[in-house]
Design an enzyme around this catalytic site. Structure first.
Site, PDB file in Angstrom:
ATOM      1  N   ARG A 124      -3.903 -43.265   3.082  1.00  0.00           N
ATOM      2  CA  ARG A 124      -3.211 -44.512   2.284  1.00  0.00           C
ATOM      3  C   ARG A 124      -3.857 -44.279   0.926  1.00  0.00           C
ATOM      4  O   ARG A 124      -5.029 -44.130   0.593  1.00  0.00           O
ATOM      5  CB  ARG A 124      -3.602 -45.902   2.853  1.00  0.00           C
ATOM      6  CG  ARG A 124      -3.349 -46.873   1.496  1.00  0.00           C
ATOM      7  CD  ARG A 124      -3.603 -48.266   2.129  1.00  0.00           C
ATOM      8  NE  ARG A 124      -3.255 -49.286   1.088  1.00  0.00           N
ATOM      9  CZ  ARG A 124      -3.996 -50.120   0.276  1.00  0.00           C
ATOM     10  NH1 ARG A 124      -5.327 -50.055   0.592  1.00  0.00           N
ATOM     11  NH2 ARG A 124      -3.671 -50.734  -0.553  1.00  0.00           N
ATOM     12  N   HIS A 134      -2.181 -50.039  -7.588  1.00  0.00           N
ATOM     13  CA  HIS A 134      -3.340 -50.474  -7.028  1.00  0.00           C
ATOM     14  C   HIS A 134      -4.329 -50.636  -8.485  1.00  0.00           C
ATOM     15  O   HIS A 134      -4.998 -50.001  -8.623  1.00  0.00           O
ATOM     16  CB  HIS A 134      -3.985 -49.427  -6.308  1.00  0.00           C
ATOM     17  CG  HIS A 134      -5.327 -49.884  -5.293  1.00  0.00           C
ATOM     18  ND1 HIS A 134      -5.260 -49.635  -4.100  1.00  0.00           N
ATOM     19  CD2 HIS A 134      -6.582 -50.315  -5.874  1.00  0.00           C
ATOM     20  CE1 HIS A 134      -6.632 -50.197  -3.640  1.00  0.00           C
ATOM     21  NE2 HIS A 134      -7.251 -50.504  -4.782  1.00  0.00           N
ATOM     22  N   GLU A 170      -3.760 -56.012  -3.298  1.00  0.00           N
ATOM     23  CA  GLU A 170      -4.682 -57.346  -3.458  1.00  0.00           C
ATOM     24  C   GLU A 170      -4.363 -57.989  -4.805  1.00  0.00           C
ATOM     25  O   GLU A 170      -5.052 -57.958  -5.867  1.00  0.00           O
ATOM     26  CB  GLU A 170      -6.070 -56.950  -3.774  1.00  0.00           C
ATOM     27  CG  GLU A 170      -6.805 -56.205  -2.407  1.00  0.00           C
ATOM     28  CD  GLU A 170      -8.065 -55.851  -2.378  1.00  0.00           C
ATOM     29  OE1 GLU A 170      -8.580 -55.974  -3.438  1.00  0.00           O
ATOM     30  OE2 GLU A 170      -8.787 -55.635  -1.207  1.00  0.00           O
ATOM     31  N   ASN A 213      -6.924 -56.202   3.871  1.00  0.00           N
ATOM     32  CA  ASN A 213      -8.095 -55.508   3.638  1.00  0.00           C
ATOM     33  C   ASN A 213      -9.299 -56.563   3.990  1.00  0.00           C
ATOM     34  O   ASN A 213      -9.339 -57.740   3.319  1.00  0.00           O
ATOM     35  CB  ASN A 213      -8.161 -55.227   2.042  1.00  0.00           C
ATOM     36  CG  ASN A 213      -7.057 -54.223   1.566  1.00  0.00           C
ATOM     37  OD1 ASN A 213      -6.514 -53.568   2.419  1.00  0.00           O
ATOM     38  ND2 ASN A 213      -6.958 -53.972   0.311  1.00  0.00           N
ATOM     39  N   TYR A 228     -13.339 -57.196   4.280  1.00  0.00           N
ATOM     40  CA  TYR A 228     -14.949 -56.878   3.796  1.00  0.00           C
ATOM     41  C   TYR A 228     -15.969 -57.636   4.483  1.00  0.00           C
ATOM     42  O   TYR A 228     -16.812 -57.258   4.977  1.00  0.00           O
ATOM     43  CB  TYR A 228     -15.207 -56.298   2.519  1.00  0.00           C
ATOM     44  CG  TYR A 228     -14.316 -55.349   2.025  1.00  0.00           C
ATOM     45  CD1 TYR A 228     -14.739 -54.026   2.215  1.00  0.00           C
ATOM     46  CD2 TYR A 228     -13.045 -55.403   1.508  1.00  0.00           C
ATOM     47  CE1 TYR A 228     -14.070 -52.848   1.817  1.00  0.00           C
ATOM     48  CE2 TYR A 228     -12.433 -54.151   1.074  1.00  0.00           C
ATOM     49  CZ  TYR A 228     -12.855 -53.142   1.175  1.00  0.00           C
ATOM     50  OH  TYR A 228     -12.233 -51.939   1.132  1.00  0.00           O
ATOM     51  N   GLU A 254      -7.482 -51.639   4.543  1.00  0.00           N
ATOM     52  CA  GLU A 254      -9.085 -51.131   3.836  1.00  0.00           C
ATOM     53  C   GLU A 254     -10.172 -52.004   4.893  1.00  0.00           C
ATOM     54  O   GLU A 254      -9.700 -53.202   5.051  1.00  0.00           O
ATOM     55  CB  GLU A 254      -9.272 -51.814   2.578  1.00  0.00           C
ATOM     56  CG  GLU A 254      -8.348 -50.900   1.429  1.00  0.00           C
ATOM     57  CD  GLU A 254      -8.689 -51.559   0.145  1.00  0.00           C
ATOM     58  OE1 GLU A 254      -9.739 -51.952  -0.193  1.00  0.00           O
ATOM     59  OE2 GLU A 254      -7.856 -50.857  -0.672  1.00  0.00           O
TER      60      GLU A 254
HETATM   61  C1  FCB Z   1     -11.207 -53.575  -2.577  1.00  0.00           C
HETATM   62  C2  FCB Z   1     -10.136 -52.699  -3.611  1.00  0.00           C
HETATM   63  C3  FCB Z   1     -10.527 -51.278  -3.392  1.00  0.00           C
HETATM   64  C4  FCB Z   1     -12.332 -51.185  -3.390  1.00  0.00           C
HETATM   65  C5  FCB Z   1     -12.817 -51.822  -2.294  1.00  0.00           C
HETATM   66  C6  FCB Z   1     -14.171 -51.976  -2.129  1.00  0.00           C
HETATM   67  O1  FCB Z   1     -11.089 -55.133  -3.187  1.00  0.00           O
HETATM   68  O2  FCB Z   1      -8.907 -52.649  -3.136  1.00  0.00           O
HETATM   69  O3  FCB Z   1     -10.407 -50.681  -4.475  1.00  0.00           O
HETATM   70  O4  FCB Z   1     -12.566 -51.555  -4.605  1.00  0.00           O
HETATM   71  O5  FCB Z   1     -12.436 -53.305  -2.626  1.00  0.00           O
END
Ligand code: FCB
Length: 448
Positions: free
Chosen positions: A78, A122, A167, A292, A294, A352
């Site tokens: 990607r 992006h 995002e 995405n 985290y 992500e």
């Molecule tokens: C996301 C972004 C990516 C990177 C990660 C850590 O929010 O899409 O570009 O910065 O975080």
């Protein structure tokens, strides 16, 4: 006890990057400057004065990079296209040399048997368009639609999976609320317009794709479960407000055709409503959704913390990454199940997921990034648990393939499975890359 989870044979394993974060050579071959190019050269915007002029030098080393992907056994890659390489002014006359770069990259991926998953935007907006008001300008949606149409037309024979925006929430929140990203404004009215035009732009690109495109198209959002720090009604309301702001802001309009009511508390009431037709446009069906993930956010009510009246509550006993994000794999399962229950059976990809850690120095050529390996395994187990509960998850993309330009944090935060030494541009597979390679090969993940 060892837990082992197996993934289906058609599950897609990939790695993710984005243009400004890795390419370097931002003005090469006739490209125009982007808003990120200008922003990162302004004093005081990026940690240590870093910028993307060289980054991972991927613009020149893409062949070597594709070869590393092949060695890792990746099935998919990607990446994003820099709009200002294709249209140096954002619109008008295209720049064939910019396009050639992506053609070469796609041809190399194809020769290596790696499927491209291509993001159209992006975050790096052509500067010429930013100067016309960027996403807050209603016309930006059509500029994006036109750019997308051109790209589908010229690269469509090489790509099956497209993503419109990466995002949009971050573009709005960091660009128009916190001012950590360009255009670095603090304006809720502008934030509201930008959010709406991003959604319109997304939908116009989808319409262009339906008219002249093959394959599938989706949107990528970042999600974070919001949890209340206590059962107090104030804290619970704060949690619901942040959940609406971050998680429902873009998905409710796309899937349900309206904004969450809670947004009025943030943007204010009595604003001129958007035309009804806009919402019909925004509901244009998509083929898949990229998520995405985290971390999670624990929040409490805090009347003075404007504009949201919310404070983040750090979980001191939990593990955190170098971004100070809590490691919370259960949240990934929670998000996936939440999507299924709220929005239905749309196919999902994790587009992500990954972590920055201060990696140990290489020892005898090896970088033992065990924290990242634990993070990866924990999240893959969570993804698999969601699939066991019926979530239609089709693939996983690790963020990121390379240590790269982490926006306002510059090169200080390393998310890569591959280390890049900035002086020599030498690539070294970290231990996490080898673990990921084994996961892909065996289609299973285990944790002791
Ligand atoms: C996301 C972004 C990516 C990177 C990660 C850590 O929010 O899409 O570009 O910065 O975080």
């Amino acid at each position: 006890m060892t837990e082992i989870r197996t993934f289906p044979p058609n599950f897609i394993w990939g790695g993710a990057t984005s243009a400004y974060q890795i390419e370097g050579s931002p003005l090469a071959d006739g490209a125009g400057p982007s808003n990120w190019h200008r922003f990162s050269h302004l004093p005081g915007t990026i940690l240590n004065g870093d910028h993307g002029d060289v980054a991972c030098d991927h613009y020149r080393r893409y062949a070597e990079d594709v070869d590393l992907m092949r060695q890792m056994g990746l099935q998919a890659y990607r990446f994003s296209i820099a709009w200002s390489r294709i249209f140096p002014e954002g619109r008008g006359k295209p720049n064939p040399k910019g396009l050639d770069f992506y053609r070469r990259l796609l041809d190399n991926l194809n020769a290596a048997g790696i499927q491209p998953f291509v993001t159209l935007h992006h975050w790096d907006l052509p500067l010429a368009l930013e100067e016309l008001g960027g996403w807050a300008n209603r016309d930006c949606a059509a500029w994006f639609g036109d750019y997308a149409q051109h790209v589908f037309h010229v690269l469509g024979d090489r790509v099956n999976h497209w993503m419109t925006l990466n995002e949009p929430w971050v573009i709005v929140h960091e660009g128009y609320v916190t001012a950590n990203h360009p255009p670095a404004m603090r304006s809720l009215p502008q934030a509201r317009l930008a959010a709406h035009n991003l959604l319109r732009g997304h939908a116009m690109a989808v319409q262009a794709f339906r008219a002249d495109g093959n394959g599938q198209i989706g949107l990528v959002v970042n999600l974070e479960p919001k949890h209340a720090a206590s059962e107090q009604p104030d804290d619970r309301t704060a949690m619901a407000r942040m959940h609406a702001w971050m998680n429902r802001h873009f998905l409710d309009p796309v899937f349900l055709g309206h904004y969450p009511g809670e947004l009025e508390e943030i943007y204010g009431t009595g604003l001129a409503p958007f035309p009804e037709d806009d919402f019909r446009l925004i509901r244009e069906p998509i083929d898949f959704l990229g998520i995405n993930y985290y971390s999670r956010g624990v929040v409490r009510h805090s009347p003075r913390a404007l504009p949201f009246r919310v404070e983040h509550v750090r979980q001191h006993d939990a593990r955190h990454t170098a971004m100070d994000w809590e490691v919370y794999p259960e949240g990934l399962k929670e998000c996936l199940l939440w999507i299924k229950h709220r929005y239905g059976e749309i196919p999902l990809y994790i587009t992500e997921n990954g972590a920055a850690f201060d990696d140990p120095e290489p020892f005898e050529g090896r970088i033992m990034d065990t924290d990242r390996i634990d993070y990866l395994r924990g999240h893959l187990l969570a993804a698999s648990a969601a699939m066991a509960e019926g979530v239609n998850l089709q693939g996983y993309f690790a963020w990121s393939l390379f240590d790269n330009f982490e926006w306002a944090f510059g090169y200080s935060k390393c998310f890569g499975l591959i280390h890049i030494d900035p002086a020599q541009q030498k690539r070294t597979l970290k231990e996490s890359a080898r673990v990921y390679q084994a996961v892909i090969q065996n289609r299973c993940v285990s944790i002791v």
